[in-house]
Design a protein around this motif. Structure first.
Motif: not given
Length: 451
Positions: A254-256, A413-417
Motif C-alpha cells: 500500500l502507498d500510505v 508518502v511511503m510504501q508499506l509492503s
C-alpha cells in the motif's frame, strides 16, 4: 627466575566449545596469543566468528602455548582443537608496582591458586578463578607481528599506511588482504569509524595491480575473484534458500500518506523533549497489529502439521551490519511502552554499527520489521525470515501529489509492503493487518483506541 616445565606435565588441548544455537563450526578471526606465550586460566586467547556473532574465547587451561591449531580465516569444527597448552611451574609473582591496580595480574604471569576455568564454557570447568587479566596491547584490533607491506607501492593513491590501525571485523576482508600481501588494517576504511570492509580491500588490490595509467593488466582482468561463502553469509544463504523453498509467500503493498505521522512525531518530541524515530513508532503500530491479528505472530511446525501461534511478540529488525544482514530481536515487545520500545530499537541500531550481536540477541524472533527505505528504494518483496510467517517492509518517504478532501496536495508518502505465508492465513487476514498499520500511519491517534 626462568620458568620450568613441571615433571610429568601433560599437554592439554583446548577444543572449540559449543557456541550454542546448534552451531557446529566457527572461523578464526584473530589470535591473541602466540606459541611460547605463557597464559593464565580464563585469558582470552582467540576471537572466532560463528554464523551468529564474533566471540572471544577464554582458555580453560593455564601454562605455555605449545601449538595454535589453525590460522586466521581457517574454519574449525566444534570439538576440534584450537590451542595446545603445556603446564608450567611458575615462581611466585613479585609484588605489583604501585601503579598496578590491586587484584590484577600482569600479562605473562599465572597465579598458581587458579586451577580451573572460571569462565563458563560448555564442556569445561566452572570453578571461580582469582585471575584478572588485562587485554593484550592493541586490544581487539591490535596488529600482530606479521610482515607489513610498505606504503610505497600505493602511496600515490593514499590507500595503505603501515602505521594506520583501522578496525577490521570481516574475516573475509582480513583474509583477502593477507592473501594479496598486505594488512587490511593499514587501509582507511569507508565504514563507520574507518571500519575496513571488503570493498575497501578489493579497491586496494585493484590499485596495486593497476598499471601507470590506472588500468589493470589483462592477466589481472582475466582472473576472477573467488570469495568463499562462509560464516554469516553462508547462514543467510542457507536460510533464504530454505525459506523460499518451503514457504508459499505472497506480497501485498500500500502507498500510505505519512504526513500526520511526522507531525505526531514532532509534537511528541516537543512535548517530551525526547527523540522518537519513525521506525520506533511504526514498530509500535506493528505490535498493536499483531495483537489484533495474532495468527501472524506464528510459525509452522517442521512437518507442516501445526501452526504454532506465539503468545510473546519478539520483534525482529532486519539490520545491515559490517558482517552482513542480521536480524536482531527485541524480545517481549508486546510488554513494552512506546518509550521502552524506542530505547530497545535504538540499542539495536547502535550495535548494528559494529555487528557484534550476542547469539541470544539473534534468536527467538516471531515477526520481522524491515526498513529498507534507508537504501533509497520505494518497495521490495522480501523473503520471510524462516520459521516466521510474516514480514512488514517500510520504503523511503518522498513528497508526492496526493488527494486530500477532494483537493490536490503535497504529502509525505511511503510504501508499506507485507509478505506472508499463505499456509497460515488468506488474503483477508493479511490485508486486514496491513490496512490496520497503514491507518495508524495515516492517523496515529487511532492507536489510542487499541491500547
Amino acid at each position: 627466575m626462568p620458568t620450568t616445565v613441571a615433571a610429568g606435565a601433560r599437554a592439554s588441548d583446548f577444543l572449540l566449545p559449543d557456541l550454542g544455537e546448534g552451531l557446529t563450526e566457527a572461523e578464526i578471526v584473530t589470535w591473541l596469543v602466540s606459541p611460547g606465550d605463557i597464559i593464565a586460566i580464563d585469558q582470552v586467547v582467540v576471537e572466532v566468528e560463528s554464523a551468529k556473532s564474533v566471540v572471544e574465547l577464554p582458555s580453560p587451561y593455564g601454562g605455555r602455548v605449545q601449538t595454535l591449531h589453525g590460522a586466521a580465516g581457517d574454519i574449525v569444527q566444534k570439538g576440534a582443537p584450537l590451542i595446545t597448552v603445556v603446564p608450567e611451574s611458575v615462581p611466585p609473582v613479585a609484588p605489583a608496582p604501585a601503579d598496578v591496580v590491586p587484584g590484577t595480574a600482569l600479562r605473562g604471569t599465572v597465579e598458581p591458586e587458579a586451577t580451573s576455568s572460571g569462565a563458563v564454557l560448555v564442556g569445561y570447568g566452572t570453578k571461580e578463578s582469582t585471575v584478572r587479566l588485562q587485554r593484550p596491547a592493541g586490544g581487539r584490533f591490535g596488529r600482530g607481528g606479521g610482515n607489513a607491506i610498505s606504503a610505497d607501492s600505493t602511496s600515490g593513491l593514499g590507500l595503505l599506511d603501515p602505521v594506520r590501525n583501522s578496525p577490521v571485523v570481516s574475516p573475509i576482508a582480513r583474509k583477502l588482504a593477507k592473501d594479496n600481501g598486505f594488512d587490511a588494517s593499514h587501509l582507511l576504511g569507508t565504514g563507520l569509524a574507518s571500519l575496513v570492509v571488503r570493498s575497501d580491500v578489493e579497491s586496494a588490490i585493484a590499485a596495486r595491480t593497476a598499471g601507470p595509467a590506472g588500468m589493470a593488466p589483462s592477466s589481472v582482468l582475466d582472473d576472477d575473484l573467488r570469495i568463499p561463502v562462509t560464516g554469516l553469509r553462508k547462514l543467510v544463504a542457507t536460510r533464504l534458500s530454505e525459506s523460499r523453498r518451503i514457504i508459499p509467500e505472497v506480497t501485498i503493498w500500500l502507498d500510505v500518506d505519512a504526513t500526520e505521522l511526522f507531525n505526531a512525531k514532532d509534537r511528541l518530541q516537543r512535548s517530551t523533549g525526547e527523540r522518537f524515530s519513525i521506525t520506533a513508532l511504526i514498530a509500535r503500530f506493528v505490535v498493536a497489529g499483531l495483537l489484533q491479528y495474532p495468527i501472524l505472530n506464528a510459525s509452522v511446525s517442521e512437518d507442516g502439521a501445526e501452526i504454532i501461534q506465539h503468545r510473546r511478540i519478539n520483534l525482529g529488525l532486519a539490520a545491515q551490519t559490517p558482517r552482513g544482514l542480521m536480524v536482531p530481536v527485541v524480545h517481549d515487545a508486546h510488554a513494552m511502552s512506546t518509550r521502552e520500545l524506542r530505547d530497545a530499537i535504538a540499542a539495536v541500531v547502535a550495535t548494528s554499527e559494529r555487528g557484534d550481536f550476542r547469539p541470544a540477541a539473534l534468536a527467538g524472533g516471531t515477526f520481522t520489521l524491515n526498513n529498507y527505505g534507508g537504501f533509497g528504494v520505494d518497495g521490495s518483496t522480501p523473503i520471510i525470515n524462516h520459521p516466521e510467517v510474516g514480514m512488514l517492509g517500510i520504503g523511503r518517504v518522498i513528497e508526492r501529489p496526493w488527494v486530500v478532501d477532494h483537493q490536490l496536495a503535497v504529502r509525505s508518502v511511503m510504501q508499506l509492503s507485507f509478505v506472508f505465508d499463505h499456509r497460515v492465513c488468506d488474503g483477508d487476514v493479511a490485508s486486514g493487518f496491513l490496512t490496520f498499520v497503514a491507518r495508524c500511519v495515516e492517523e496515529p491517534l487511532l492507536l489510542l483506541g487499541n491500547v
